[in-house]
Structures are given as C-alpha cells and as structure tokens.
Design a protein around this motif. Structure first.
Motif, short mmCIF file in Angstrom:
data_model
loop_
_atom_site.label_atom_id
_atom_site.label_comp_id
_atom_site.label_asym_id
_atom_site.label_seq_id
_atom_site.Cartn_x
_atom_site.Cartn_y
_atom_site.Cartn_z
N VAL A 1 11.37 73.22 39.53
CA VAL A 1 12.03 72.24 40.40
C VAL A 1 11.01 71.55 41.30
N VAL B 1 8.71 69.24 39.17
CA VAL B 1 9.34 67.97 38.80
C VAL B 1 9.29 67.00 39.98
N ARG B 2 9.53 67.56 41.18
CA ARG B 2 9.51 66.73 42.38
C ARG B 2 8.08 66.27 42.69
N LEU C 1 8.25 63.92 37.72
CA LEU C 1 8.51 63.97 36.28
C LEU C 1 9.91 63.45 35.99
N THR C 2 10.09 62.90 34.81
CA THR C 2 11.40 62.45 34.36
C THR C 2 11.75 63.18 33.08
N GLY C 3 12.98 62.94 32.60
CA GLY C 3 13.40 63.57 31.36
C GLY C 3 12.46 63.25 30.22
N ALA C 4 11.86 62.06 30.26
CA ALA C 4 10.97 61.63 29.18
C ALA C 4 9.66 62.42 29.16
N PHE D 1 9.49 65.57 29.22
CA PHE D 1 9.69 66.85 28.55
C PHE D 1 10.01 66.61 27.08
N THR E 1 15.55 69.75 31.43
CA THR E 1 16.51 68.81 31.99
C THR E 1 17.89 69.45 32.15
N LEU F 1 17.82 71.75 35.11
CA LEU F 1 17.90 71.03 36.38
C LEU F 1 19.31 70.49 36.61
#
Lengths: 348, 200
Positions: free
Chosen positions: A116, A119-120, A124-127, A129, A136, A139
């Motif tokens: 978490v 990602v912050r 990072l975005t879904g893309a 991963f 995703t 999260l």
C-alpha cells in the motif's frame, strides 16, 4: 535484437518488476515498474546489489551468493528508500548462453506487505502490475473493506444511540420525566439485594382528582409536572422518584435508616407539595398522604413486601385524614386507625 | 438486497431534488429508517415502490431517473468511494468494460447480500460492445439504466468518448450497446490507487 533483449521484452510484459543481470551482477534489462522504482537512478548498467540489499538470508554481497539462492524466496530492501521491503526470487540463465550471458540471472520482485505504501510512494497504477497480478484486487478489497467497516462503525453508533434512547423511554414516565413503575421495581430489587439501609415512601396526591375533574386534564397534568419537579427539588439526586399510578408516587431513599430522618423527608415533601400550583390564571391546591417503611423493619427485604408495608401505611394515613404521613413497622401489632399502636401518625 | 441501495437513492434525490421532496415521498410511502440503513438487508419491493413514487413525484420516467442515479454514483463527490472502487476494476476504459463481468462478484466480496445482476460483455466488432444484464434478481427493477448512467460517467472519468444505448429488455436480459469512439478523447480524472478511501 539479441536473445537477451528479446527475453527482456517478454519479461517486461509478464513480470514488470523483473530484471536480467549479467555474470558481473550489472543489469542488462529491467522491467518497466522496477525501473520506475529505481528512478531517477539509471537502472541499466547499475549493479543490482548496489541498488538492493538482500535482508534475508543475510550476508549476500556478491554474484556468487545471489546465484546460490536460486529458487528461494528472498527479502530485499531498496537501498534508496529504506521502508520498502520486497520479496524476490532468482533464476539462473542457462549455462549454454542460449537465453543470455552464462552466469547471469533473472530476478523477479514484488512488494510484500508494504504494497500500500509502495503504491502511494511510487504513484503506481494498475498498469504497473502484470495483468495477472492480484495487487489491484488486494488494494480494491482493502479499500472496499475499510469503507464497509466505516459504515459498520456508523451503524453501530446509531444503534447504540437508539438502544440508549429506547431504554430511557422504557424507564421514564413521559408526563413528568420521573422514573416509571418498571424502573422503580428494578431499583427496589437492586436495593433489596444489597446490604445498605434504605427507606421507602408511597405518596398519593390528595384533591388531585378534583383538580382534574373540575379544571380538566391540562390542569391535572400541570399539577403532576409541578409536583414532580418539587419532589426532585426536595430530594437528593440519588433518591429514586417514580410515578407509579395516576397520582401515586413511590420514592426510594438510599441510606435512610431511622424514623426521624424519614419523618423529616416526609415533612419536607408535604410542605413543598402543599404550596399552591398556578398556571397564571388559576391556583390549584393539593396536599399529599404518605406511607413509609424502613428496610430494617423487615428481616428479609423483598420489594413486594416493602411496597405492601408502605402501601398499608399510606392507607392508614388516608384513613386518618388527608395530609398525613405514617411510618409502618410490620414487627409491631397491626395498626388500628385512630390509635398510635404500631404506627406513627403525624399530622401537620 | 441491501439498504445501501436505498441510501444511495436517498443521497441522489436529496442532492438533486432537495430535502423536501425526499421527505415527502418517504413519508407518503411510510418507509421506516431501517430501509435506508447500509449493511442491513432490505426487501427489493421497497426499492421498487420508492423508485415508482419518486418518478411520479419528479415527473420523469423510472428509467431516466435510474440512469441519472448511475451517473450520480460515479460523478458526485458524496459517492466518491464508489468511483474509486470502480476505478480499481480497470487501467483504462476498455479494461473497465471487460471487468463488468466481475462487477457482481466484486460487490458481493464487500457486502455479501448486495445482489447485483450478472453482467456479460461481448465484443461485436472493433469499438462496438454488447452488454447483457441478467434479469430476475430484482424482479420489477431494472439495473440496466443504472449501468448505462454508470458506464457513461466512467467513460468520462477515464477520458473516453462513448455512445451508449439501452436497447431494451427481453425475458432473459437487458441489452446495452456501447460504442467506443475514442478511448483517449480527454485526460480524464486522476486516480491514485494508493490514496486510500475517502472520508465521508
């Protein structure tokens, strides 16, 4: 394009946090997400162990150590951003050099429990991963559950508020705000279970019926509300005052243990209730008959028996004329109206 | 069914048509507060009656109202949590469309009795999708119009240009057509995956 570059391109799609390094441990190909994490440093050409520290197992400081970890789960730390620990696995390139330089390794990384924050911190975005990666979903679940949990917390607060209000309502006489019969019975039962002395009074308003019949319910209600307020003013906070019938009240007086004190309370109550009640236009006069008893008059205290004793005393008081109060000791011979035997009759 | 749906309708009506209208309709239907309690189960009939009465009071067709509800859920700040949770479904609008098949599972994962109908997406040809929304879960209520409004707002959110058409209902399902004209028409709204839930 060289073989290792083709392999790198495939890995970039399947494992965006993977990297390929040559036999010296310098990075040849780096997945796009891993590159984002390493940025602004240039990943290509950097030595992997300069960028990452292997936390577990300890003491891996060279390529030989890294190669020896083949297939095992390792824990690493990004040297530039210490709070992110990563999980990883290492896989050696084939010795025949078919996929890349012999002695080189592929490493694939993922965020562990710190995902978490990662990602912050790295935006990072879904893309970022792999399409098959569960990050995703994890999260999503984390966020959805905290939304639901917050909703659940609010619901609990609302229910608790409603429960409290319902309980208060169930124990309160709506007209006067005093306790009701049920609340009084509960309080009396609790006092009987305890060992402390207490006294009980049973009150009946004289002339209330006349006020009600002559001037109507509004006048009657006013008298009751004023009487309730005066009783509250004349008594202590810990005394339990209840309206148990139309113009009947019961009072529990914790700690009162002698007839003298009980007389004093009764006198105080009678005096304040005999003050005229006015609604601005008219003046209403009432008085009060009071029967009382003490806990210590009863060998085995139980609520109904005490109430019965106070009720009998009230009956005697009424018989003796209005505006009187009587304290009943059931240990003495049954009271006969008009005599002082077994009862203490006081008139004001 | 779950009170959360009725609560969503409540927010939608209060924010768009005002407090007085809402209170009037709820009082006319003699609905108890428990019907609007998120996390509490609720009879689907209540939602059905509520939508019927609101449509009559506002003077619009139920389907129009439901479509606006779908848009509201994604685009209004009060229901930002819904938008965020939906954005987790796809990295871009096309990805989001393909995730619609999972929508009822995703909803159930969070609130087990939030029964959304099964949704299936078919690619007709490049840029043209057909969505089938199963019927029967909510009896008289149609989820299709809500989904149309929701997809429209999500397209906006991703910055995609789409044309949507509710093609009607047969015994088995509702049919929705999605024409994706430009997947990168505008910038769309930002979505930070790790930002955490919004405080209400």
């Amino acid at each position: 394009m060289s073989t290792v570059m083709v392999l790198g391109a495939i890995l970039a799609r399947l494992c965006p946090m993977s990297a390929i390094m040559g036999p010296t441990g310098h990075l040849i190909a780096v997945g796009p997400t891993l590159a984002r994490i390493i940025a602004p440093r240039d990943a290509i050409g950097a030595r992997f162990l300069d960028l990452f520290e292997v936390l577990c197992p300890h003491g891996v400081d060279g390529m030989a150590g890294l190669v020896a970890l083949e297939g095992r789960r390792i824990r690493l730390r990004l040297r530039a951003a210490g709070r992110h620990t990563l999980k990883g696995v290492v896989c050696g390139l084939p010795d025949d050099g078919a996929l890349g330089p012999a002695g080189g390794v592929i490493v694939n990384l993922s965020f562990g429990i710190t995902v978490v924050e990662a990602v912050r911190d790295f935006s990072l975005t879904g893309a970022d991963f792999a399409a098959t990666d569960q990050t995703t979903e994890m999260l999503y679940l984390l966020e959805a559950k905290s939304v639901a949990m917050e909703e659940s917390r609010r619901l609990n607060l609302r229910l608790e508020g409603a429960r409290f209000a319902a309980q208060e309502q169930a124990l309160t006489d709506p007209l006067t705000g005093l306790r009701n019969r049920r609340a009084f019975d509960d309080a009396l039962k609790r006092s009987c279970r305890g060992l402390d002395p207490f006294a009980l009074l049973h009150l009946d308003l004289d002339y209330f019926k006349q006020v009600n019949d002559t001037y109507g319910h509004a006048a009657g209600d006013l008298v009751l509300r004023v009487a309730a307020r005066r009783m509250q003013a004349a008594l202590r906070l810990r005394d339990v005052i209840a309206r148990i019938g139309g113009d009947e009240f019961a009072i529990l007086l914790p700690g009162v243990d002698d007839v003298g004190s009980l007389d004093a309370v009764a006198n105080r109550l009678a005096a304040s209730l005999e003050e005229p009640v006015t609604d601005g236009a008219r003046c209403y006069r009432i008085s009060v008959s009071i029967g009382g008893t003490l806990r210590r008059f009863h060998t085995y205290a139980n609520g109904p028996a005490l109430l019965e004793a106070a009720d009998q005393a009230l009956y005697i008081a009424k018989e003796a004329g209005r505006g009187r109060h009587v304290v009943h000791d059931p240990g003495k011979p049954p009271p006969v109206p008009g005599t002082d035997q077994g009862v203490e009759t006081r008139s004001r | 069914m779950n009170g959360l749906i009725n609560r969503a309708i409540e927010w939608f009506v209060r924010d768009n048509y005002g407090e007085a209208l809402w209170i009037g309709v709820v009082e006319a239907l003699a609905l108890r507060e428990a019907a609007f309690e998120p996390l509490m189960p609720c009879e689907p009939e209540i939602t059905e009656r509520l939508i019927g009465a609101l449509a009559a009071q506002i003077g619009r067709a139920s389907d129009e109202l439901l479509e606006d509800l779908g848009t509201y859920l994604v685009s209004h700040p009060r229901t930002e949590a819904v938008r965020r949770l939906l954005r987790f479904s796809g990295v871009d609008f096309t990805d989001f469309l393909y995730s619609l098949d999972d929508l009822s599972d995703r909803a159930r994962l969070v609130i087990s009795d939030l029964a959304l109908p099964e949704i299936r997406l078919f690619l007709e040809r490049e840029g043209l999708y057909r969505i089938e929304v199963a019927r029967g879960v909510q009896n008289g209520l149609c989820f299709g119009p809500v989904l149309v409004g929701l997809i429209r707002a999500m397209a906006d959110d991703y910055g995609a240009l789409v044309m949507l058409d509710h093609r009607g209902v047969d015994a088995r399902c509702e049919l929705i057509e999605v024409r994706l004209l430009d997947a990168a028409f505008a910038d769309g709204r930002a979505f930070h995956m790790g930002a955490g839930p919004v405080a209400r």
